[in-house]
Design a protein around this motif. Structure first.
Motif, PDB file in Angstrom:
ATOM      1  N   UNK A  79       0.905  -1.202   0.015  1.00  0.00           N
ATOM      2  CA  UNK A  79       0.127   0.113   0.065  1.00  0.00           C
ATOM      3  C   UNK A  79       0.772   1.233  -0.060  1.00  0.00           C
ATOM      4  N   UNK A  80       2.099   1.200   0.589  1.00  0.00           N
ATOM      5  CA  UNK A  80       3.069   2.422   0.586  1.00  0.00           C
ATOM      6  C   UNK A  80       3.226   2.504  -0.962  1.00  0.00           C
ATOM      7  N   UNK A  81       3.636   1.591  -1.385  1.00  0.00           N
ATOM      8  CA  UNK A  81       4.150   1.741  -3.142  1.00  0.00           C
ATOM      9  C   UNK A  81       2.611   2.381  -3.930  1.00  0.00           C
ATOM     10  N   UNK A  82       1.656   1.833  -3.569  1.00  0.00           N
ATOM     11  CA  UNK A  82       0.325   2.042  -4.139  1.00  0.00           C
ATOM     12  C   UNK A  82      -0.016   3.769  -3.936  1.00  0.00           C
ATOM     13  N   UNK A  83       0.331   3.800  -2.743  1.00  0.00           N
ATOM     14  CA  UNK A  83       0.037   5.370  -2.748  1.00  0.00           C
ATOM     15  C   UNK A  83       0.791   6.291  -3.336  1.00  0.00           C
ATOM     16  N   UNK A  84       1.940   6.237  -3.552  1.00  0.00           N
ATOM     17  CA  UNK A  84       2.932   7.023  -4.340  1.00  0.00           C
ATOM     18  C   UNK A  84       2.665   7.063  -5.717  1.00  0.00           C
TER      19      UNK A  84
ATOM     20  N   UNK B 242      -8.761  -1.257 -13.119  1.00  0.00           N
ATOM     21  CA  UNK B 242      -7.895  -1.419 -12.288  1.00  0.00           C
ATOM     22  C   UNK B 242      -7.890  -0.604 -10.957  1.00  0.00           C
ATOM     23  N   UNK B 243      -8.327   0.542 -11.314  1.00  0.00           N
ATOM     24  CA  UNK B 243      -8.589   1.706 -10.088  1.00  0.00           C
ATOM     25  C   UNK B 243     -10.003   1.567  -9.496  1.00  0.00           C
ATOM     26  N   UNK B 244     -10.762   0.577  -9.791  1.00  0.00           N
ATOM     27  CA  UNK B 244     -12.003   0.311  -8.819  1.00  0.00           C
ATOM     28  C   UNK B 244     -11.483  -0.168  -7.294  1.00  0.00           C
ATOM     29  N   UNK B 245     -12.360   0.320  -6.430  1.00  0.00           N
ATOM     30  CA  UNK B 245     -11.926   0.327  -4.988  1.00  0.00           C
ATOM     31  C   UNK B 245     -12.366  -0.981  -4.476  1.00  0.00           C
ATOM     32  N   UNK B 246     -11.390  -1.513  -3.752  1.00  0.00           N
ATOM     33  CA  UNK B 246     -11.507  -2.845  -3.102  1.00  0.00           C
ATOM     34  C   UNK B 246     -11.921  -2.708  -1.614  1.00  0.00           C
TER      35      UNK B 246
ATOM     36  N   UNK C 164      -6.803   6.221   2.458  1.00  0.00           N
ATOM     37  CA  UNK C 164      -6.140   7.100   1.514  1.00  0.00           C
ATOM     38  C   UNK C 164      -6.063   6.408   0.118  1.00  0.00           C
ATOM     39  N   UNK C 165      -5.949   5.090   0.112  1.00  0.00           N
ATOM     40  CA  UNK C 165      -5.814   4.545  -1.244  1.00  0.00           C
ATOM     41  C   UNK C 165      -7.082   4.573  -1.937  1.00  0.00           C
ATOM     42  N   UNK C 166      -8.019   4.479  -1.261  1.00  0.00           N
ATOM     43  CA  UNK C 166      -9.682   4.481  -1.839  1.00  0.00           C
ATOM     44  C   UNK C 166      -9.580   6.061  -2.484  1.00  0.00           C
ATOM     45  N   UNK C 167      -9.421   7.006  -1.628  1.00  0.00           N
ATOM     46  CA  UNK C 167      -9.526   8.345  -2.083  1.00  0.00           C
ATOM     47  C   UNK C 167      -9.043   8.934  -3.174  1.00  0.00           C
ATOM     48  N   UNK C 168      -7.630   8.144  -3.471  1.00  0.00           N
ATOM     49  CA  UNK C 168      -6.814   8.499  -4.725  1.00  0.00           C
ATOM     50  C   UNK C 168      -7.499   7.634  -5.897  1.00  0.00           C
ATOM     51  N   UNK C 169      -7.781   6.417  -5.755  1.00  0.00           N
ATOM     52  CA  UNK C 169      -8.403   5.865  -6.856  1.00  0.00           C
ATOM     53  C   UNK C 169      -9.798   6.556  -7.178  1.00  0.00           C
ATOM     54  N   UNK C 170     -10.682   7.072  -6.303  1.00  0.00           N
ATOM     55  CA  UNK C 170     -11.754   7.915  -6.473  1.00  0.00           C
ATOM     56  C   UNK C 170     -11.272   9.066  -7.364  1.00  0.00           C
TER      57      UNK C 170
ATOM     58  N   UNK D 124     -17.063   6.444   6.448  1.00  0.00           N
ATOM     59  CA  UNK D 124     -17.670   7.726   5.917  1.00  0.00           C
ATOM     60  C   UNK D 124     -16.838   8.600   5.758  1.00  0.00           C
ATOM     61  N   UNK D 125     -15.425   8.888   5.752  1.00  0.00           N
ATOM     62  CA  UNK D 125     -15.000   9.544   4.991  1.00  0.00           C
ATOM     63  C   UNK D 125     -14.728   9.403   3.559  1.00  0.00           C
ATOM     64  N   UNK D 126     -14.682   8.261   3.395  1.00  0.00           N
ATOM     65  CA  UNK D 126     -14.861   7.829   2.067  1.00  0.00           C
ATOM     66  C   UNK D 126     -16.079   8.151   1.322  1.00  0.00           C
TER      67      UNK D 126
END
Length: 1100
Positions: free
Chosen positions: A352-357, A379-383, A389-395, A423-425
């Motif tokens: 997930x650290x790599x995914x974030x960047x 590939x950017x659909x949320x799991x 923070x990963x979900x927000x970036x994919x969004x 809720x934040x997502x």
């Protein structure tokens, strides 16, 4: 992580990790080593023996016990335990003949040499002998330990060691030398010019092991010296695939910056990629032929870089893939950038650290080029397992990719996300729906209807976010959606989130003419609950009352007066001010001015619809993959990518000259194998001599056996280098006639050198080739212990530099072995320690001096060892008052720490506060502001919120003067003239020394350099602690231990010039004699006044 850097590396950590890896590799085959399971358990178990046992084992006579002890100690370090108390016992084994033991000792010393500097200095002669060890790992380890002793006094020794290691036959040792360059530069930036010479030499190295390390050293020491890269550009491109992964990242980032300065932009709209012309000699996979008058022709070197980095997209290292991706993004033609898409999507399967960047970089890319990632939208659909923070970036990415074709699919996906338990997502998803609705007009109504349905959701966060987004959408076309406003008014009582309630009230007031019956009723309800509402809601109630008063005064006049009366006595001053303003604006009376006539135009003016933009819209100003891009702010050490040049610089600077042999006169580097037995040096070595033009190339102490073995190994590699040399021959721009002229000019230069040096050099060369022992003794001038030898060497080196420097030798005809050896000896003398500075005064103990006498170095005042401050004042001084600064206030204080921005600067901490009601933007120090003093400005603060504060650091070189430093403190709109006035005690740094050294140095600073005064003190107030506290609070001095109770000694040095400042306070009841010894007489008199005041007001 992912190669994100502000172009900075932690050198000590790097060295420690590297040495640990080396030791692990070497010890992997040792019986009973820590790699075995049972041994590892006993080694790291909690019942392992204590340090006393380890000390006994290290002092034993058995090598096996010592080796076992060192393995256990390295194991303790690996577990994070503190093993520093074993330093004396470990350092005794540094001269051990057991190679395995010595390597483990070096691993330990690299870790603790900086903490135990005095003990490490005792072993310097041992490290210097180890630099000549036959084992390359020992030589590298010795250099690594030497560079880890961060004491300024051994800078000349480190410089000599680095220069020798840079010419070592082992590429591993040369790589270690490149790492040591960065450590030495951080210790003494004044050595920059000498280090650049070594970097220039190492950049010519043909070993892939060295390339990454030397480019890292280049980036740290002299990133602006692009001219050093010209001749090595093609070599770096070609060897890039074979360099280790860490080096690949560093080289790619450097070449990205280089290419932006040397090639023209391939992004021109009318550009045509005509790479089939005769001028280009690199073939391209994507070739186009279009008949136009001036087609764009990509520089062959530009294409070479793109072609050689493309295979690295398949690397297993995510940092390498990210580095190549940013290179293509910043350098490749637009139609080729999509090559990196698959590789970036592949990285999303990593941690997930790599995914974030990676997702952050994709989000930036997807704003400008949606088509790149649209085929990989799934590939950017949320799991469900993704972090928020990963979900927000994919969004964010899905929103950027949305268009008329795929919006229905994306909206169906968003419907699922809204129901998320996060809720934040869910709130972020509603914002994304709003962005899609504004960007794609076809789905605006659909999105609005969907958001209205969410208003009946049970979750308050979802409802509140929906109201805020609906409010923004309705501003685009309010007349068509009066039903939605009515529906929101009905739900108003059930909504409790203040921001949502305020948004509905704003809509009611702004579009009250569309809902004339509902708006007054809502105001009636709000009048009942006014006192219990939040401040943000109260402000909107007052606004609604004012707007209804102007449009429907019959129904709302009394209600408005009631609400204004409530607001007049509210506890919040913002609401009271707003109420008074509204009353004077909408209710005309005798006192109201002309403004009340325009009340309707002011309050009911049409508002522009808000623009919903991506948070990544402006991040492309930073280079992709850097720390600055991830943080969205300038990180320390970040280097800006320059704009493309309008006209391409001369590309011939990258041509490497290859000198072809004349008929009947073979040239070095081109001779046949049949004559190899007549040659003393190998082909590749002599080519390096030609390139370096008389600089140091080979160590004169190398024996004839080593030279022969080296020449054999180098000759074997000639066949593999023929292809690359033939390419460089083709690209060379010199004609054959020019080459012959240069060769003729160089022949007399060689003859002159032979005549000037005479027969003595020939005798030395013969003796050097006959015996190893004699040659090694002539080599180790640093270990001989005689200062006269070093002086004579440096003198002869300077004389010979004068002879050889104006006449660079590029081609040499093959003569005899003796003549070649003669040239190599000359080169060695050129390499004599000319840049070594000889210090003047001593701060070391006599025992250390005896060990260092053989190094021909006398300690100097410039190399005084600074210590940590004894006392740091917490008092701050006002730099800018909030009234003068229009809400911006600034205070500064002296931290009394060494300044990280320069050795001659005083370190300050600034605290900036925003006391206004509006955010302040772009707070910085003006470039043209400083007068006389050198000021290191803090990085600009992009935005400072109201009532917020931020602390920044800066450095000022006061030039050992109390003259104030004047400069301009600026915001986006204003400039304020401010000044910093230093107290004389803040112009010093504390140092440590022994009492004997203090007395010795004090004896040198007498006469004009001594100032003294006598004061009377109350006996009941005098104590050792009170005197020390008074002196160190008045001036930044170090306390020197004293054997006499009635004499207190303090020492420091001036920050700018490094001049010694010695202070002594002798107590003679009831008087006290204060003495200040320093070359700076003005500072001495000012300090004396300060100390008299401080000691006279002393308290018990």
């Amino acid at each position: 992580m992912l190669g994100m850097s502000a172009n900075s590396v932690s050198y000590n950590d790097q060295g420690s990790v590297e040495s640990g890896v080396d030791a692990a590799q070497e010890n992997s085959n040792i019986p009973g080593s820590i790699s075995s399971g049972g041994a590892a358990f006993s080694l790291f178990s909690a019942d392992c023996k204590k340090n006393e046992d380890l000390k006994e084992m290290l002092e034993s006579n058995k090598e096996s016990l010592k080796l076992d002890a060192m393995k256990r100690i390295v194991g303790l370090i690996a577990k994070g335990k503190n093993a520093s108390e074993l330093f004396p016992a470990v350092v005794k084994n540094v001269a051990s003949k057991n190679i395995e033991l010595k390597k483990l000792v070096y691993v330990y010393l690299v870790r603790y040499a900086e903490e135990q500097q005095d003990l490490a200095l005792l072993s310097i002669s041992t490290f210097q002998r180890a630099l000549k060890d036959p084992n390359q790992l020992i030589r590298a380890g010795a250099l690594r330990v030497l560079s880890s002793i961060r004491v300024p006094i051994i800078v000349p020794i480190m410089m000599l060691a680095i220069k020798e290691a840079a010419t070592d036959l082992s590429p591993y040792v040369r790589k270690t030398a490149a790492h040591a360059i960065q450590k030495l530069y951080s210790l003494d930036p004044d050595q920059k010019e000498h280090l650049i010479e070594v970097i220039e030499k190492l950049l010519k190295d043909k070993s892939t092991l060295v390339a990454g390390s030397v480019v890292m050293a280049f980036e740290e020491v002299c990133p602006e010296r692009i001219d050093l890269i010209h001749k090595n550009y093609r070599k770096l491109c070609n060897m890039l695939v074979d360099v280790e992964e860490w080096g690949q990242v560093v080289i790619i980032n450097m070449l990205t910056r280089y290419a932006r300065t040397q090639f023209v932009s391939p992004w021109k709209e009318d550009a045509v990629f005509d790479e089939n012309s005769e001028k280009t000699f690199y073939d391209s996979e994507e070739e186009r032929r279009v008949d136009e008058s001036k087609p764009y022709i990509m520089d062959p070197d530009h294409r070479l870089l793109l072609r050689n980095t493309k295979p690295l997209l398949q690397s297993r290292n995510t940092a390498v893939v990210m580095a190549v991706s940013q290179l293509y993004w910043h350098l490749a033609p637009k139609h080729e950038i999509s090559i990196v898409t698959k590789s970036l999507v592949r990285l999303l399967r990593s941690h997930r650290e790599v995914q974030y960047v990676v997702l952050q970089n994709i989000a930036t890319m997807s704003i400008q080029r949606k088509g790149m990632f649209e085929p990989f939208m799934k590939s950017f659909y949320v799991r469900s397992t993704d972090a928020t923070h990963i979900k927000t970036l994919k969004l964010e990415i899905l929103t950027n990719l949305a268009n008329e074709a795929n919006i229905s699919t994306i909206l169906r996906e968003f419907q699922t996300y809204v129901k998320s338990q996060d809720k934040a997502f869910a709130a972020a998803t509603i914002q994304a729906i709003g962005r899609c609705a504004t960007n794609i007009s076809e789905v605006t109504d659909t999105c609005l209807n969907g958001l209205v349905l969410l208003l009946s959701n049970r979750d308050e966060t979802v409802v509140a976010e929906s109201v805020v987004v609906i409010k923004k959408l309705l501003q685009t076309q309010p007349s068509q959606h009066s039903d939605i406003i009515k529906h929101m008014a009905k739900l108003f009582d059930n909504i409790t989130v203040p921001m949502a309630r305020a948004s509905i009230l704003w809509l009611m007031g702004e579009y009250c003419e569309h809902v004339p019956k509902i708006a007054p009723d809502v105001l009636r309800k709000m009048a009942k609950t006014f006192t219990s509402e939040e401040d943000i809601v109260k402000l909107q109630i007052v606004n609604l009352a004012a707007k209804l008063y102007l449009t429907n005064s019959k129904q709302t006049k009394l209600l408005t007066q009631y609400i204004l009366n409530l607001g007049k006595y509210d506890q919040n001053y913002d609401i009271r001010d707003r109420t008074r303003f509204i009353r004077q604006l909408i209710v005309p009376n005798e006192k109201s001015g002309a403004l009340s006539k325009y009340a309707r135009r002011i309050l009911m003016a049409p508002k522009p619809a808000p623009v919903l933009q991506s948070a990544f819209k402006d991040r492309d100003r930073f280079q992709l993959g850097t720390l600055s891009h991830t943080l969205n702010s300038h990180a320390t050490g970040y280097l800006e990518l320059s704009d493309w040049p309008a006209v391409a610089p001369d590309q011939s600077v990258r041509n490497v000259e290859v000198i072809e042999p004349e008929a009947g006169a073979p040239v070095l580097g081109k001779s046949k194998h049949t004559k190899s037995n007549q040659k003393f040096y190998s082909d590749s070595e002599e080519e390096e001599e030609e390139e370096e033009e008389g600089s140091c190339s080979e160590d004169s102490g190398s024996s004839s056996e080593e030279s022969e073995s080296e020449s054999k190994s180098e000759e074997n590699s000639d066949d593999s280098n023929k292809s690359s040399s033939s390419q460089s021959e083709k690209s060379s721009s010199e004609s054959d006639s020019d080459k012959k002229k240069t060769q003729k000019k160089q022949k007399p230069a060689i003859k002159d050198r032979k005549q000037k040096n005479g027969n003595a050099v020939k005798d030395e060369s013969r003796s050097g080739s006959e015996s190893d022992s004699e040659s090694s003794s002539s080599e180790s001038s640093s270990e001989s212990g005689s200062e006269s030898e070093l002086d004579s060497n440096s003198d002869s080196g300077t004389d010979q530099k004068k002879n050889t420097k104006p006449k660079p030798v590029q081609s040499k005809p093959v003569t005899k072995q003796v003549e070649k050896k003669e040239v190599s000896l000359l080169d060695l003398d050129d390499f004599a320690p000319a840049p070594v500075t000889t210090p003047k005064s001593s701060i070391l103990s006599p025992s250390l001096l005896s060990d260092l006498q053989g190094l021909s170095i006398s300690p100097s005042a410039s190399a005084l060892q600074a210590s940590s401050p004894v006392f740091v004042p917490e008092t701050s001084h006002e730099l800018l008052h909030r009234m003068t600064g229009k809400g911006l206030s600034a205070q500064y204080r002296f931290t009394r720490q060494p300044c990280i921005y320069g050795n001659s600067m005083v370190s300050l901490q600034l605290t900036l506060s925003n006391n206004s009601e509006q955010a302040l933007e772009n707070i910085h120090i003006s470039e043209k502001s400083s007068t006389g003093q050198n000021i290191h400005r803090f990085s600009a603060i992009e935005r400072l919120e109201p009532q917020a504060s931020v602390s920044v650091s800066m450095g000022v070189d006061f030039n050992d003067s109390t003259q104030a430093a004047h400069f301009q403190l600026c915001t986006k709109e204003d400039e304020f003239s401010v000044s910093i006035q230093p107290a004389v005690g803040e112009l010093l740094l504390p140092i440590t020394m022994s009492e004997a050294d203090f007395t010795k140095e004090q004896g040198k600073l007498v006469g004009m350099n001594e100032s003294s005064a006598t004061i009377t003190m109350a006996p009941e107030n005098v104590s050792s602690q009170s005197v020390n506290r008074s002196v160190v609070s008045a001036a930044n001095l170090g306390v020197i231990p004293s054997s006499q109770e009635n004499i207190h000694r303090f020492a420091g040095k001036t920050v700018s010039s490094g001049s010694l400042v010695l202070v002594s306070v002798a107590l003679k009841d009831p008087d006290a004699l204060i003495t200040v010894n320093t070359e700076k007489t003005v500072i001495a008199s000012m300090l004396l006044r300060q100390f008299k005041t401080a000691l006279a007001n002393i308290t018990p």
